[in-house]
Design a protein around this motif. Structure first.
Motif, PDB file in Angstrom:
ATOM      1  N   ALA A 602       0.911  -1.012  -0.022  1.00 51.56           N
ATOM      2  CA  ALA A 602      -0.021  -0.129  -0.103  1.00 51.56           C
ATOM      3  C   ALA A 602       0.793   1.371   0.046  1.00 51.56           C
ATOM      4  CB  ALA A 602      -1.083  -0.129   1.287  1.00 51.56           C
ATOM      5  N   ASP A 603       2.279   1.093   0.177  1.00 41.05           N
ATOM      6  CA  ASP A 603       3.038   2.150   0.031  1.00 41.05           C
ATOM      7  C   ASP A 603       3.471   2.712  -1.357  1.00 41.05           C
ATOM      8  OD1 ASP A 603       4.773   0.326  -0.598  1.00 41.05           O
ATOM      9  OD2 ASP A 603       6.030   0.879   1.339  1.00 41.05           O
ATOM     10  N   LYS A 604       2.816   2.130  -2.331  1.00 43.44           N
ATOM     11  CA  LYS A 604       2.936   2.185  -3.879  1.00 43.44           C
ATOM     12  C   LYS A 604       4.355   1.836  -4.467  1.00 43.44           C
ATOM     13  CE  LYS A 604       0.729   6.718  -2.802  1.00 43.44           C
ATOM     14  NZ  LYS A 604       0.738   8.126  -2.656  1.00 43.44           N
ATOM     15  N   ASN A 605       4.992   1.008  -3.640  1.00 44.78           N
ATOM     16  CA  ASN A 605       6.316   0.286  -4.085  1.00 44.78           C
ATOM     17  C   ASN A 605       6.266  -1.104  -4.309  1.00 44.78           C
ATOM     18  OD1 ASN A 605       8.412   2.745  -3.868  1.00 44.78           O
ATOM     19  ND2 ASN A 605       7.618   2.839  -1.751  1.00 44.78           N
ATOM     20  N   VAL A 606       7.154  -1.480  -5.381  1.00 46.35           N
ATOM     21  CA  VAL A 606       7.399  -2.845  -5.495  1.00 46.35           C
ATOM     22  C   VAL A 606       8.557  -3.269  -4.941  1.00 46.35           C
ATOM     23  CG1 VAL A 606       7.363  -4.629  -7.471  1.00 46.35           C
ATOM     24  CG2 VAL A 606       5.628  -3.281  -7.180  1.00 46.35           C
ATOM     25  N   LYS A 607       8.927  -4.353  -4.320  1.00 42.78           N
ATOM     26  CA  LYS A 607      10.359  -4.791  -3.992  1.00 42.78           C
ATOM     27  C   LYS A 607      10.623  -6.163  -4.358  1.00 42.78           C
ATOM     28  CE  LYS A 607      10.418  -1.975   0.108  1.00 42.78           C
ATOM     29  NZ  LYS A 607      11.450  -1.012  -0.054  1.00 42.78           N
ATOM     30  N   LYS A 618      15.960  -4.766  -5.685  1.00 41.09           N
ATOM     31  CA  LYS A 618      15.410  -3.482  -5.821  1.00 41.09           C
ATOM     32  C   LYS A 618      14.209  -3.012  -5.375  1.00 41.09           C
ATOM     33  CE  LYS A 618      16.003  -0.001  -9.180  1.00 41.09           C
ATOM     34  NZ  LYS A 618      17.257   1.091  -8.861  1.00 41.09           N
ATOM     35  N   SER A 619      14.058  -1.777  -5.162  1.00 48.80           N
ATOM     36  CA  SER A 619      12.688  -1.467  -4.759  1.00 48.80           C
ATOM     37  C   SER A 619      12.445  -0.237  -5.857  1.00 48.80           C
ATOM     38  CB  SER A 619      12.664  -0.526  -3.282  1.00 48.80           C
ATOM     39  OG  SER A 619      11.579  -0.144  -3.001  1.00 48.80           O
ATOM     40  N   ILE A 620      11.110  -0.346  -6.286  1.00 50.38           N
ATOM     41  CA  ILE A 620      10.648   0.451  -7.309  1.00 50.38           C
ATOM     42  C   ILE A 620       9.323   1.171  -6.958  1.00 50.38           C
ATOM     43  CG2 ILE A 620       9.946   0.323  -9.776  1.00 50.38           C
ATOM     44  CD1 ILE A 620      11.122  -2.353 -10.190  1.00 50.38           C
ATOM     45  N   GLY A 653      11.979  -7.887 -14.170  1.00 55.04           N
ATOM     46  CA  GLY A 653      12.473  -8.299 -12.724  1.00 55.04           C
ATOM     47  C   GLY A 653      14.106  -8.339 -12.611  1.00 55.04           C
ATOM     48  N   ASP A 654      14.610  -8.440 -13.926  1.00 57.94           N
ATOM     49  CA  ASP A 654      16.204  -8.707 -13.725  1.00 57.94           C
ATOM     50  C   ASP A 654      16.783  -7.293 -14.128  1.00 57.94           C
ATOM     51  OD1 ASP A 654      16.344 -11.361 -13.290  1.00 57.94           O
ATOM     52  OD2 ASP A 654      15.884 -11.812 -15.568  1.00 57.94           O
ATOM     53  N   LYS A 655      16.266  -6.600 -14.974  1.00 56.53           N
ATOM     54  CA  LYS A 655      16.665  -5.152 -15.183  1.00 56.53           C
ATOM     55  C   LYS A 655      15.892  -4.075 -14.497  1.00 56.53           C
ATOM     56  CE  LYS A 655      18.418  -6.049 -19.980  1.00 56.53           C
ATOM     57  NZ  LYS A 655      18.414  -5.453 -21.392  1.00 56.53           N
ATOM     58  N   PHE A 656      15.155  -4.367 -13.761  1.00 59.72           N
ATOM     59  CA  PHE A 656      14.154  -3.509 -12.896  1.00 59.72           C
ATOM     60  C   PHE A 656      13.471  -2.281 -13.813  1.00 59.72           C
ATOM     61  CE2 PHE A 656      18.108  -4.937 -10.464  1.00 59.72           C
ATOM     62  CZ  PHE A 656      17.386  -5.907  -9.815  1.00 59.72           C
ATOM     63  N   GLU A 657      13.017  -2.589 -15.119  1.00 56.16           N
ATOM     64  CA  GLU A 657      12.626  -1.629 -15.859  1.00 56.16           C
ATOM     65  C   GLU A 657      11.090  -2.003 -16.057  1.00 56.16           C
ATOM     66  OE1 GLU A 657      15.641   0.687 -18.696  1.00 56.16           O
ATOM     67  OE2 GLU A 657      15.726  -1.699 -18.776  1.00 56.16           O
TER      68      GLU A 657
END
Length: 949
Positions: A602-607, A618-620, A653-657
């Protein structure tokens, strides 16, 4: 080498019967209803969807609909301020009108269907010419959103012997005012303070004598139209005051005091319907004059009887006089009597009368579009003479099975990707993904999570009350209800070996259930499956999500304290704790190789975490709002996320893009399901629609995708800057430059009009260069001697002009003709003044050759209006304008002569046809003079008989 991905694109939205963004229309058989950005056509009797009006690439919601007097033509307003004219026979857009800055809230056609008026949230009213496909003018005066528009058009007003007929436009707004506009002078001729609160609805009775307005306070007022004042226009009376055209009469009493959201007269039957409550529509019957006279006679009789009972003779006379006064005039309130109340099964969004008469049942059809994604048709019975029977509306048809009543909360796919299960509060539905047809509808509780059980014959639903419901899909029956938890079941997952189901709940417990197939006494296995509770894992906080790793070794549990705990599946020993999110983790998934775990919060992030050591790779910052679901694509490290910001996003999920952003939903997305064969992804939303996004064969490169997004932002930014209200584009003189003027030009820059303007500039550059090159060549030829001239080669033609085999002026005309009529003026506004001068030279050439004279005239008059000051100040323009005037006048004279000749010919043909039809009629009847005289003589002897209907 640059890595490419495959692009995903939307295929179809389904599960939506109607959305509550707009009004709906009904013609007695077919219902035309909004479905977010589309319009659906339903056959109400069969309950089938006949067609979908969808324009590729258009993502804005339908906000208003109106039917034209011309057959098969509909005007549909959208949330971006555009209006599209649809032809229902060919399911195609005839014209697109762009003029409003905000969503369109009201539409109305005039009686012939040649003009369309649109009102918007930007408080403006625009009148469009449907035939010329252009905006005529913009009317400003209201200070809040326009709620309704009605034309008082030519046939409805009394014709005057001299002068042209007046055209009036009636508008209401949330600013509490009702305004009457004269469209010939383009000014407001009367402003009425209609209600104390916002005016929400309006309708005019079929005889065009009364106006009914409804307010948000639940009040309905009646106003009388003074046709004599309308025909005379603004005239002062003896007292020196301007005669008013609309006068207040009375108020109509309603049974409820809620907001009046819609008032509607039946086009042919004596009924008035008012919607002033969430679920009810009050229907009034309009009495005939004869009925009222009878009622007055009864009153008179009662008054006489009262008078007789009194002693004094004076009292008798007074009572009789009062009765006689009652007989003299008919009150408006006496005309409208409450008839019945229609009670719908859910909140009513809009309603409409069936314009075609019902064949099966006597009475009138009332169509109701509900906010709960359903449609209903009620039959209003005709009035009976018996006083014992109270009339009641009966429901004839309803369409509710092809969609959920509430928002879609959970989705799951069968192993072969053939069947999709969606569940909401109250219903579980199964869909065939090839045909998007609803196969089964099963009642259930408030569903929160779901999963197909091994074998795809059963489905498990976790509910808000803490139960796990097992359904047999073949029989559509509930086979078992397991009281699994004491609070909401937030998550269910089947172990990869298909032996165990795990459930996580708000009661801080994770429970494990083994599958058991019931065996009958004969030893044959039954189809029903039951759950056997084996183990319980108690946690320190509420469990929000549970997930097994694909290799079956680990179990991940997300808790309300924003951490994820990972345990060994077999011994339930603690292995890792993942902490880093600031708010609770709402969903997670583990990749097929069991190396990565992705969590969304719910904090708008994906880890993205490694499962070996629990390190955060990575945290996106993924979405603008809470991220509701995340799922890995099968056999890859790419994953999908959905959020409350209405977006579906695809990530590497590898390049975090971020690979791709897909927008299509109009409300927060709750549910996500990914194909087991990585072919598509399905999303379910609060807007009650389910959308499938299919993998295409088209490759996608990240750099190109980022460039395209930046270009889109840049184009939208330019268009928005040009559309700022403080910038006045059209300044014909100082008086018009004032923003307070009631009438203004219709302009709105969009990316399409900017592109069209650029295409005109490119065509002018190309044509000018070609003409200069050939003029230079001709100059050299004329200067050189005859012998030298024969040896000179002409310059090569421009490849584009050579390919089309066109002259420069013909090529420019071809480009200008391709621009839609509605967008032409906005495209011409983009041109700088030097290009205007260049285009005016081509206008002269076109006028000289007689090419598309109507287009030439339209462009020329527009330029003279817009660039008046520059043209007057520029002496060079005089040399260009004088020949243009001569050529255009001669061409227009020729056009006028041709049109006049054709009109006379058509009138002659009409007269001849009428004469032939009359002669044929008399021949068929075998009439001669003697028979006609005998018929007339016979008619004199007949008695007049009055027939009561």
């Amino acid at each position: 080498m640059v890595q490419s991905y495959l692009r995903h694109g939307p295929t179809q939205a389904f599960g939506l019967i109607c959305s509550s963004t707009s009004n709906s229309l009904y013609d007695g058989k077919l219902a035309y209803v909004p479905a977010l950005e589309d319009v659906l056509v339903w056959d109400m009797k069969k309950g089938q969807m006949l067609s979908m009006w969808h324009e590729t690439g258009h993502r804005y919601e339908v906000t208003c609909m109106c039917r034209s007097p011309q057959e098969n033509i509909f005007a549909v307003g959208y949330a971006d301020g555009s209006v599209r004219l649809w032809n229902s026979a060919f399911i195609s857009v005839i014209a697109t009108f762009n003029g409003h800055q905000k969503s369109v809230t009201a539409l109305a056609f005039d009686a012939p269907g040649a003009r369309l008026a649109s009102g918007s949230q930007d408080t403006d009213i625009i009148v469009w010419d449907v035939v010329a496909e252009a905006g005529l003018y913009r009317l400003r005066g209201h200070r809040n959103q326009i709620t309704t528009i009605r034309f008082l058009s030519e046939p409805e007003l009394p014709s005057t012997s001299t002068g042209s007929r007046s055209h009036m436009l009636l508008t209401t707004s949330k600013d509490t005012f009702m305004k009457l506009w004269d469209t010939s002078t383009r000014h407001c001729v009367q402003t009425i303070v209609a209600h104390r609160s916002e005016v929400s609805s309006l309708d005019i009775d079929p005889e065009k004598n009364f106006i009914f307005t409804g307010s948000s306070e639940g009040e309905v007022k009646v106003w009388k139209i003074d046709h004599e004042s309308l025909s005379q226009g603004l005239v002062e009376n003896d007292a020196g005051e301007v005669a008013k055209m609309i006068h207040p009469v009375t108020s109509l009493p309603l049974s409820s005091r809620h907001r009046v959201s819609q008032i509607l007269f039946h086009p042919s039957q004596p009924y008035l319907a008012v919607q002033s409550h969430d679920r009810t529509i009050e229907v009034f019957r309009i009495r005939t004059e004869e009925e009222i006279r009878k009622k007055q006679a009864r009153r008179k009789k009662r008054a006489k009887e009262k008078g007789k009972s009194k002693k004094k003779g004076e009292d008798i006379d007074d009572a009789v006089e009062d009765a006689m006064d009652v007989d003299q005039e008919i009150n408006v309130i006496d005309l409208f009597t409450p008839y019945l109340v229609v009670r719908a099964s859910a909140k009513v969004r809009s309603f409409d009368f069936g314009s075609k008469e019902a064949v099966s049942k006597p009475g009138v059809q009332l169509f109701v579009a509900l906010s709960s994604n359903a449609l209903e048709v009620y039959n209003i019975p005709p009035p009976t003479k018996s006083k014992e029977e109270t009339p009641e509306a009966t429901r004839m048809f309803s369409v509710d099975l092809p969609g959920h009543r509430t928002d879609v909360r959970t989705l799951c796919l069968s192993a072969d990707d053939q069947i999709l299960a969606s569940a909401s509060n109250g219903s579980l539905k199964l869909w065939n993904l090839k045909t998007t047809a609803c196969i089964r509808t099963i009642d259930c509780g408030y569903a929160i999570c779901s999963t197909f059980l091994p074998g795809d014959r059963h489905i498990a639903i976790g509910t808000k009350s803490g139960e796990i419901l097992i359904y047999d899909l073949a029989s559509s029956a509930l086979t078992e209800t397991v009281k699994a938890h004491s609070s909401t079941v937030w998550s269910l997952h089947v172990r990869p070996d298909e032996q165990v189901l795990v459930s996580g709940s708000a009661d801080k417990e994770v429970k494990f259930w083994e599958f058991e197939r019931n065996v009958s006494s004969s030893g044959e296995a039954k189809k029903s499956m039951t759950l056997n509770h084996t183990r319980t894992l108690k946690m320190s906080d509420e469990v929000l999500f549970v997930r097994y790793s694909p290799n079956g070794k680990l179990l991940a549990v997300a808790l309300l304290d924003s951490t994820v705990k990972i345990f060994y599946q077999d011994t339930l020993k603690f292995f890792l704790s993942l902490y880093g999110h600031k708010l609770p983790v709402l969903a997670m998934d583990i990749s097929d190789d069991s190396k990565l775990i992705v969590t969304c919060s719910a904090d708008k992030n994906v880890k993205i975490w490694g499962l070996d050591f629990g390190d955060c790779h990575k945290s996106i910052f993924a979405h603008e709002e809470s991220v509701m679901q995340v799922l890995f694509e099968r056999k890859s490290h790419c994953f999908w996320t959905v959020g409350k910001d209405k977006m579906l996003k695809y990530w590497d999920g590898d390049k975090f893009e971020n690979i791709q952003k897909l927008d299509g939903h109009h409300s927060e997305i709750w549910a996500l399901a990914v194909s087991n064969h990585a072919k598509f992804v399905v999303t379910g939303s609060h807007d009650k629609s389910i959308r499938v996004w299919e993998k295409l064969d088209e490759p996608l490169f990240l750099e190109e995708e980022r460039e395209r997004e930046l270009e889109q932002i840049y184009e939208d930014g330019i268009a928005n800057a040009l559309n700022r209200p403080d910038i006045s584009i059209v300044n014909t003189n100082e008086a018009d430059a004032q923003p307070s003027g009631e009438a203004a030009a219709v302009t709105k820059q969009t990316s399409e009009t900017l592109m069209a303007g650029e295409r005109i500039m490119e065509a002018l550059d190309l044509a000018d260069a070609e003409r200069i090159t050939f003029q230079e060549y001709e100059g050299k030829v004329s200067q050189a001697g005859s012998l030298e001239a024969t040896g000179m080669q002409p310059p090569p033609r421009n490849p584009i002009l050579a390919a089309y085999d066109l002259e420069p002026e013909a090529y420019v005309l071809r480009i200008v003709e391709k621009i839609s009529s509605a967008a032409l003026h906005d495209a011409l506004l983009v041109l700088p003044f030097d290009k205007v001068i260049s285009l005016m030279r081509y206008l002269d050439l076109w006028a000289q050759k007689g090419w598309n004279i109507s287009l030439v005239s339209r462009i020329l008059f527009f330029f003279l209006k817009i660039h008046h000051h520059q043209i007057v100040a520029n002496r060079v323009m005089r040399t260009a304008l004088i020949p243009l005037r001569v050529h255009l006048r001669s061409s227009l004279r020729r056009e006028k002569d041709a049109i006049g000749y054709n009109l006379v010919a058509l009138q002659h043909l009409r007269r001849r046809t009428e004469a032939e039809r009359t002669a044929q009629f008399y021949e068929e009847e075998d009439f001669d003079e003697e028979k006609v005289r005998a018929r007339i003589a016979e008619g004199k002897k007949r008695k007049r008989v009055s027939i009561k209907t």
